[in-house]
Write an enzyme that holds these catalytic residues in place. Structure first.
Site, PDB file in Angstrom:
ATOM      1  N   GLY A 234       0.694  -0.983  -0.070  1.00  0.00           N
ATOM      2  CA  GLY A 234       0.052  -0.095   0.216  1.00  0.00           C
ATOM      3  C   GLY A 234       0.745   1.311  -0.210  1.00  0.00           C
ATOM      4  N   GLU A 271       4.839  -5.946   1.550  1.00  0.00           N
ATOM      5  CA  GLU A 271       4.164  -6.362   0.161  1.00  0.00           C
ATOM      6  C   GLU A 271       3.793  -5.197  -0.668  1.00  0.00           C
ATOM      7  OE1 GLU A 271       1.720 -10.087   1.987  1.00  0.00           O
ATOM      8  OE2 GLU A 271       0.588  -8.319   1.674  1.00  0.00           O
ATOM      9  N   CYS A 341     -17.288   3.172 -25.659  1.00  0.00           N
ATOM     10  CA  CYS A 341     -18.592   3.989 -25.840  1.00  0.00           C
ATOM     11  C   CYS A 341     -19.310   4.172 -24.429  1.00  0.00           C
ATOM     12  CB  CYS A 341     -19.502   3.301 -26.535  1.00  0.00           C
ATOM     13  SG  CYS A 341     -18.712   3.592 -28.301  1.00  0.00           S
TER      14      CYS A 341
HETATM   15  C1  LIG Z   1      -3.073  -5.225  -3.026  1.00  0.00           C
HETATM   16  C2  LIG Z   1      -2.314  -5.896  -1.996  1.00  0.00           C
HETATM   17  C3  LIG Z   1      -1.079  -5.506  -1.679  1.00  0.00           C
HETATM   18  C4  LIG Z   1      -0.195  -4.442  -2.584  1.00  0.00           C
HETATM   19  O1  LIG Z   1      -0.873  -3.140  -2.462  1.00  0.00           O
HETATM   20  P1  LIG Z   1      -0.104  -2.093  -3.466  1.00  0.00           P
HETATM   21  O2  LIG Z   1      -0.841  -0.967  -3.138  1.00  0.00           O
HETATM   22  O3  LIG Z   1       0.117  -2.352  -4.839  1.00  0.00           O
HETATM   23  O4  LIG Z   1       1.151  -1.864  -2.672  1.00  0.00           O
HETATM   24  C5  LIG Z   1      -0.538  -5.959  -0.719  1.00  0.00           C
HETATM   25  N1  LIG Z   1      -0.961  -7.094   0.005  1.00  0.00           N
HETATM   26  C6  LIG Z   1      -2.157  -7.522  -0.304  1.00  0.00           C
HETATM   27  C7  LIG Z   1      -2.693  -8.442   0.691  1.00  0.00           C
HETATM   28  C8  LIG Z   1      -2.919  -6.914  -1.092  1.00  0.00           C
HETATM   29  O5  LIG Z   1      -4.127  -7.225  -1.357  1.00  0.00           O
END
Ligand SMILES: *Cc1c(COP(=O)(O)O)cnc(C)c1O
Length: 418
Positions: A234, A271, A341
């Site tokens: 995130g 992540e 469209c």
């Molecule tokens: C989507 C997601 C991420 C990555 O989010 P980003 O905004 O692309 O960094 C990481 N962990 C989980 C569990 C997710 O669903």
């Protein structure tokens, strides 16, 4: 947002002029700069790993092109996968099962069985999933996703960590989940939470780590010691000119110092999806039409929300530039409409650009994350090509679909053929 090189008044990515790429491969085309992917990975890995043992689980839902996965495999990345299809993509790209963590939501028994058979560790999202998994096996590596009641994100649709979203085990039940897992014979290895996608602030991550540490400490008092804390992804990026990058060093320091001083946990997992891949890639589109309405100038381009859905879906801002007039001053205000469209199919609204004409090439910035992976065949348009650039070389990494392929899976009942 990246500062691209300008040569002969043209935008250059990975040592190649955008116009040359379109000449060779047509448009729309996604262009990924290999060195940018590697550099982004290094930056986030370094920020954390100089402070404590770190694992980067690249959230591959942001971009699952096999060439991108190969690059990250070479860099030593691990993977956050959310479906059996993503797991398959990563296995084919050379990741061993232990380098993948599966975090599904509303997971079916069929998918659970498939993930178990691949030997990929499972990050469990609900009591239901735990009980159903235990009927398949209890000899499997698991961890839990908790709903931390801390949320952040660029849009309401992508904030996952707030109370009562569909994700994770509610925090007041999380200790019971670990106890139940131990009772069933599992040895839970970690805890995970993901607050949402594209937040730009460090504070929600600090709030999150404080919540996770409270849970870890409570588990440690009842003899359940975890190996890792996974703070999810995130991490936002600056999509606009006036936005600044998140302070990764501060984030890493605040988070790792707390883990080290307050728990026995030895490893942090992060992540990132967007952070690693978004700014590595531009989408190139050709201007096909110019239209002056009573209040707006439209430049019509050949990429719509079938190609890049973020502006239509989340009202996202993507910076755009005229790649073949890269050094020219802005003269007029244009909106860039796509070929779909629907009124909402506008890639960019009211942008100051040099005078735009048919045949110009538009570069849409920061298109690497949730770009191709969210593309569709809406309006019966084939999916676009993807190419990889590095040090002046261009390589095709995904062929575009043909019209013929759009009919591959349809069947007309014979009674309708009479
Ligand atoms: C989507 C997601 C991420 C990555 O989010 P980003 O905004 O692309 O960094 C990481 N962990 C989980 C569990 C997710 O669903």
């Amino acid at each position: 947002m990246r500062n691209f090189e300008c040569v002969d008044n043209e935008l250059v990515i990975g040592g190649v002029k955008a116009t040359e790429i379109v000449k060779r491969y047509g448009s729309p085309v996604y262009v990924t700069d290999e060195n940018a992917v590697r550099n982004n990975y290094h930056r986030i890995y370094q920020a954390f790993s100089k402070r404590m043992p770190t694992r980067i689980n690249y959230a591959c839902k942001s971009n699952t092109n096999l060439a991108v996965l190969r690059i990250l495999e070479q860099e030593g990345s691990c993977i956050d996968a959310v479906s059996i299809g993503e797991i398959e993509a990563c296995l084919r790209s050379g990741f061993s099962p232990d380098r993948i963590l599966y975090t599904g939501v509303n997971v079916s028994n069929a998918e659970l069985k498939a993930v178990v058979s691949k030997g990929v560790p499972i990050n469990i999202d609900s009591f239901s999933e735990l009980e159903r998994l235990s009927k398949i096996t209890t000899n499997h590596t698991i961890s839990f996703r908790v709903n931390p009641e801390v949320g952040s994100g660029h849009h309401d649709k992508v904030i996952t960590g707030k109370r009562s979203t569909k994700f994770g085990i509610p925090k007041h039940q999380i200790i019971d989940a670990y106890k139940r897992a131990v009772e069933l014979g599992f040895k839970p290895s970690g805890i995970h939470a993901h607050i949402g996608s594209g937040g730009q602030k460090v504070e929600p991550f600090i709030e999150l780590i404080d919540e996770l540490i409270k849970i870890v400490q409570e588990l440690e008092t009842i003899g359940i010691d975890l190996r890792f804390i996974d703070i999810g992804g995130g991490i936002g990026i600056p999509y606009r000119l006036d936005e600044v990058e998140m302070d990764l060093d501060k984030m890493a320091e605040e988070i790792t110092s707390r883990i080290k001083s307050k728990t026995k946990v030895k490893e942090i997992i992060i992540e990132p999806g967007r952070y690693i891949i978004a700014d590595s890639t531009i989408l190139l589109a050709t201007v096909v039409d110019i239209k002056e309405t009573p209040d707006k100038m439209y430049a019509g381009i050949d990429a719509g929300f079938n190609t890049l859905i973020r502006p239509a879906m989340y009202d996202s801002y993507h910076h755009v530039a005229v790649a073949n007039k890269f050094g020219d001053k802005a003269e007029e205000t244009y909106s860039l409409g796509g070929p779909i469209c629907e009124t909402g199919d506008v890639m960019a609204k009211d942008r100051e650009l040099p005078k735009v004409e048919e045949g110009d090439i538009i570069a849409v910035y920061d298109a690497g994350a949730y770009g191709f992976t969210m593309a569709s065949n809406y309006n019966m348009r084939p999916l676009p090509r993807e190419v990889l650039v590095k040090d002046g070389e261009v390589t095709l990494i995904r062929e575009s679909e043909t019209i013929e392929e759009l009919f591959r899976h349809q069947r007309i009942p014979s009674r309708l053929m009479l």
